[in-house]
Design an enzyme around this catalytic site. Structure first.
Site, PDB file in Angstrom:
ATOM      1  N   HIS A   1       3.038  17.841  -9.936  1.00  0.00           N
ATOM      2  CA  HIS A   1       3.867  18.398  -8.855  1.00  0.00           C
ATOM      3  C   HIS A   1       5.266  18.686  -9.397  1.00  0.00           C
ATOM      4  O   HIS A   1       6.271  18.173  -8.899  1.00  0.00           O
ATOM      5  CB  HIS A   1       3.926  17.455  -7.649  1.00  0.00           C
TER       6      HIS A   1
ATOM      7  N   TYR B   1      -1.874  10.949 -10.072  1.00  0.00           N
ATOM      8  CA  TYR B   1      -2.493  12.045 -10.813  1.00  0.00           C
ATOM      9  C   TYR B   1      -2.834  11.638 -12.252  1.00  0.00           C
ATOM     10  O   TYR B   1      -3.878  12.028 -12.781  1.00  0.00           O
ATOM     11  CB  TYR B   1      -1.582  13.270 -10.788  1.00  0.00           C
TER      12      TYR B   1
ATOM     13  N   ARG C   1       4.087   9.492  -3.833  1.00  0.00           N
ATOM     14  CA  ARG C   1       3.912   9.291  -2.386  1.00  0.00           C
ATOM     15  C   ARG C   1       2.758   8.335  -2.090  1.00  0.00           C
ATOM     16  O   ARG C   1       2.602   7.875  -0.953  1.00  0.00           O
ATOM     17  CB  ARG C   1       3.690  10.627  -1.689  1.00  0.00           C
TER      18      ARG C   1
ATOM     19  N   GLU D   1      12.607  -2.309   4.463  1.00  0.00           N
ATOM     20  CA  GLU D   1      13.766  -1.568   4.967  1.00  0.00           C
ATOM     21  C   GLU D   1      14.041  -0.516   3.902  1.00  0.00           C
ATOM     22  O   GLU D   1      14.423  -0.844   2.780  1.00  0.00           O
ATOM     23  CB  GLU D   1      14.954  -2.501   5.161  1.00  0.00           C
TER      24      GLU D   1
ATOM     25  N   ASP E   1      23.709   1.935   4.104  1.00  0.00           N
ATOM     26  CA  ASP E   1      22.963   0.964   4.909  1.00  0.00           C
ATOM     27  C   ASP E   1      22.892   1.484   6.341  1.00  0.00           C
ATOM     28  O   ASP E   1      23.754   1.212   7.178  1.00  0.00           O
ATOM     29  CB  ASP E   1      23.659  -0.399   4.858  1.00  0.00           C
ATOM     30  N   TYR E   2      21.837   2.254   6.615  1.00  0.00           N
ATOM     31  CA  TYR E   2      21.686   2.882   7.925  1.00  0.00           C
ATOM     32  C   TYR E   2      21.217   1.874   8.977  1.00  0.00           C
ATOM     33  O   TYR E   2      20.608   0.857   8.653  1.00  0.00           O
ATOM     34  CB  TYR E   2      20.664   4.016   7.842  1.00  0.00           C
TER      35      TYR E   2
END
Length: 699
Positions: A224, A233, A287, A404, A415-416
């Site tokens: 990719h 892969y 992924r 997280e 740090d959302y």
């Protein structure tokens, strides 16, 4: 017998022998495919097989499979052949209690006819052009050895459905996968030309490429685009090619020896060193980390067992890894020390007998970790200096639903309040140019300039035997969220020990650490050489697989998680951090503490020395002068440098170009104790070797 009849008889015999010889490779290869694919069917499996066959509808479909759906990831129609395969195995396996069973044969014919009479498709080309043609091919090859043959017209119709996918248009593992069902089709049709061309395409990816998808000159694997995929892969490449090699061994179609050596080299020197007791580094799976069970590699036993037959000279290695991943290994396998930086993939592995410590970097030469097909939805920081620390191997196994995601191990991030979706699909290059590593095969340093999500930071890792020194500098952000550096986020196992005392409660704890403070958890010690603000989270977390991968279960999963991070505050300007990781141990002696010196930690330069090993490692983010440990080192361009001295007074300088732009570098070295005063112009590797380490010895 007359002369004419005798000649005719000989012609017939010769013709029969020639026909038998021409078919012999096909028959033998097909038998090997059958032996590899068929599973043993015992009496205990009979009820399940009979239930599957009985639940098949009159039309040859399973009522609970929504065939018309076109899901991208877990395509429901694909279950048709998943269910059909054990029925076929029970019918064709000659020791099966159901061998040759007429009811099974009737069910098989109905199921195959149903598929032949429809054209179900997924929105994901992979299912249509790879998975289904392969499933059809395997089914027909298995049935070739059944008591009753498949109807000729039905067989032809199914073979026609295998004619999908352009093998010449694909690269890497995708090319191999499509060529695999070309190979099956050649066997089923006894087509020698198709068999030859399919093997040409299957063997084609077994070569070194420069930046294209596939096996790189540093023996990493990219797919990719230039995206790290040693597992995923790269793993499919290993599984598929090893199968073909095994099927055609000792025939005229066998893989050439030079390609066998290249294939073995990738398996032996890249893939296997990333395994620890059967679990692989999550960094190399792209992924795929959002899929349950993906990090455990029991299925690689098949590859290793094939390699014993294919590459006997490395038999001890293949057998050794089989022993390592055995569930009864008791964590007593002896790992050989390795340190390697993959300059084509922006990835570093550091292996010692008692731990693995690997780092994934990113640059404008490589793609960051991808989201796609609604997988890895929150993996936006999966390439920004991510560290994988393993002692037992399973530290991160299936933890991802509970993560997280702005605190992925090793990263410096915002740090959302809530996890942030990865917007870019299929991987995009990073913004920064600076990413690289210098290595002598045993020790080294890797570094990265992060420039992502409105955070900049210069991050470096200095690798030795018993410890890895982690430094950060120039940390700057103007965002409203606090900026944090995460030391680890892993399964909570056993007590957390802070300066020799066990944590009394499982909760979130804020700690103002002093120089010399240390945390210990699950045989990993985290030592802070300077004061700082640390947060420890050790408690139960809950999540779902469907949150990070839309095709997976929405059922709640839970578990206790250990999470440790440094706080840099809101809008930090030129902030720094330092911590030292001692993996594979419960304590650190005072003698070990005294061997490490942090000599520089600024946005321009980071440097660490190890007294016993005689190594000084320096990251130059810009041209400049390092002065420390009696050395003066001046360079005329950004670089990573490792200086090694031995008892005889010899000095070795190893350098690499993290920008992969320069043809050479000027290095000036001065040390009165060693009577060294040298100025050298060191030629740097070019072409596919850009970014690799080059070493120079000085008397």
């Amino acid at each position: 017998m007359g002369k004419e009849k005798c000649l005719l008889f000989l012609v017939v015999i010769w013709s029969m022998l020639a026909s038998a010889q021409s078919n012999q490779p096909f028959d033998m290869i097909m038998q090997r495919v059958f032996d590899d694919e068929v599973v043993e069917v015992t009496s205990s499996r009979v009820p399940k097989v009979q239930q599957l066959a009985a639940s098949l509808g009159v039309d040859g479909a399973w009522e609970d499979i929504p065939y018309e759906r076109t899901d991208i990831s877990s395509w429901p129609a694909g279950k048709h052949f998943d269910r059909l395969k054990p029925i076929i195995a029970a019918y064709v396996y000659n020791k099966s209690p159901l061998y040759g069973d007429a009811k099974l044969k009737s069910a098989i014919d109905k199921a195959l006819s149903f598929w032949a009479n429809h054209d179900f498709k997924s929105k994901n080309w992979w299912h249509n052009e790879i998975a289904m043609p392969k499933a059809i091919g395997v089914s027909l090859i298995m049935l070739h050895f059944g008591k009753e043959p498949v109807d000729g017209n039905l067989k032809s119709a199914l073979i026609k459905k295998m004619e999908r996918g352009d093998v010449y248009a694909k690269t890497g593992a995708n090319k191999s996968d499509i060529a695999m069902h070309y190979f099956y089709r050649a066997l089923l049709t006894s087509d020698e030309e198709l068999l030859t061309s399919s093997l040409e395409q299957l063997y084609y990816p077994v070569q070194l490429v420069d930046g294209e998808e596939g096996l790189q000159h540093d023996y990493s694997y990219l797919q990719h685009g230039p995206q790290l995929y040693i597992a995923g892969y790269g793993e499919e490449f290993l599984k598929g090619i090893s199968k073909i090699m095994f099927y055609v061994r000792n025939t005229t179609y066998a893989m050439p020896p030079d390609k066998v050596a290249l294939f073995s080299g990738f398996l032996k020197n890249t893939y296997l060193p990333i395994l620890r007791y059967g679990y692989i580094d999550f960094n190399v799976h792209g992924r795929g980390v959002s899929r349950p069970g993906i990090l455990q590699k029991d299925d690689m036993k098949d590859v290793l067992e094939r390699m014993i037959a294919l590459d006997g000279k490395n038999k001890a290695i293949w057998n050794g890894v089989l022993q390592e991943i055995d569930k009864d290994s008791k964590y007593d396998f002896k790992f050989s020390p390795i340190h390697k930086h993959f300059w084509k993939a922006d990835y570093t592995i550091h292996l010692r007998d008692n731990y693995h410590f690997n780092v994934r970097l990113a640059s404008d030469r490589t793609n960051k970790s991808e989201a796609g097909n609604q997988e890895n939805i929150y993996g936006k920081n999966m390439s920004d200096g991510v560290t994988n620390i393993q002692v037992y191997g399973d530290e991160y196994y299936d933890i991802m639903p509970l993560w997280e995601w702005d605190k992925i191990p090793g990263t410096t991030t915002r740090d959302y309040q809530e996890d942030q979706v990865l917007v870019e699909q299929w991987g995009k290059p990073a913004k920064n140019q600076f990413a690289g590593g210098v290595s002598d095969g045993h020790y080294g340093v890797s570094a990265l300039k992060v420039d992502y999500d409105s955070v900049v930071a210069n991050k470096a890792w200095f690798f030795f035997d018993d410890q890895v020194v982690c430094l950060g500098a120039g940390i700057t952000s103007e965002t409203k969220e606090p900026i944090v550096t995460t030391l680890n986020q892993t399964w909570l196992k056993g007590n957390v020990i802070i300066n020799g005392r066990a944590l009394s409660t499982k909760d979130e704890v804020f700690v103002e650490v002093n120089a010399g403070d240390r945390f210990m958890h699950n045989r990993i010690v985290y030592l802070f050489p300077e004061a700082g603000n640390v947060t420890l989270n050790a408690k139960e977390e809950r999540g779902t697989w469907s949150k990070i991968n839309r095709s997976r279960s929405a059922d709640t999963v839970k578990g206790e998680v250990f999470k440790l991070w440094l706080n840099h505050g809101v809008r930090p300007q030129q902030a720094t951090y330092a911590y030292i990781v001692y993996p594979g141990t419960n304590k650190v002696s005072e003698q070990e503490l005294g061997t490490i010196r942090i000599l520089q930690n600024t946005a321009a330069m980071q440097a660490v020395s190890h007294a016993i090993l005689g190594r000084t490692q320096v990251v130059f983010y810009e041209p400049g002068v390092f002065a420390g440990d009696d050395w003066r080192i001046e360079v005329d361009r950004p670089c990573l440098l490792q200086l090694t001295t031995d008892e005889d007074g010899d000095v070795e300088v190893a350098v690499s170009d993290p920008l992969q732009l320069a043809e050479n570098i000027q290095v000036s070295l001065t040390n009165q104790s060693y009577a060294v005063s040298e100025k050298k112009t060191i030629a740097l590797p070019q072409g596919a070797e850009k970014g690799a380490t080059v070493s120079v010895k000085i008397k």
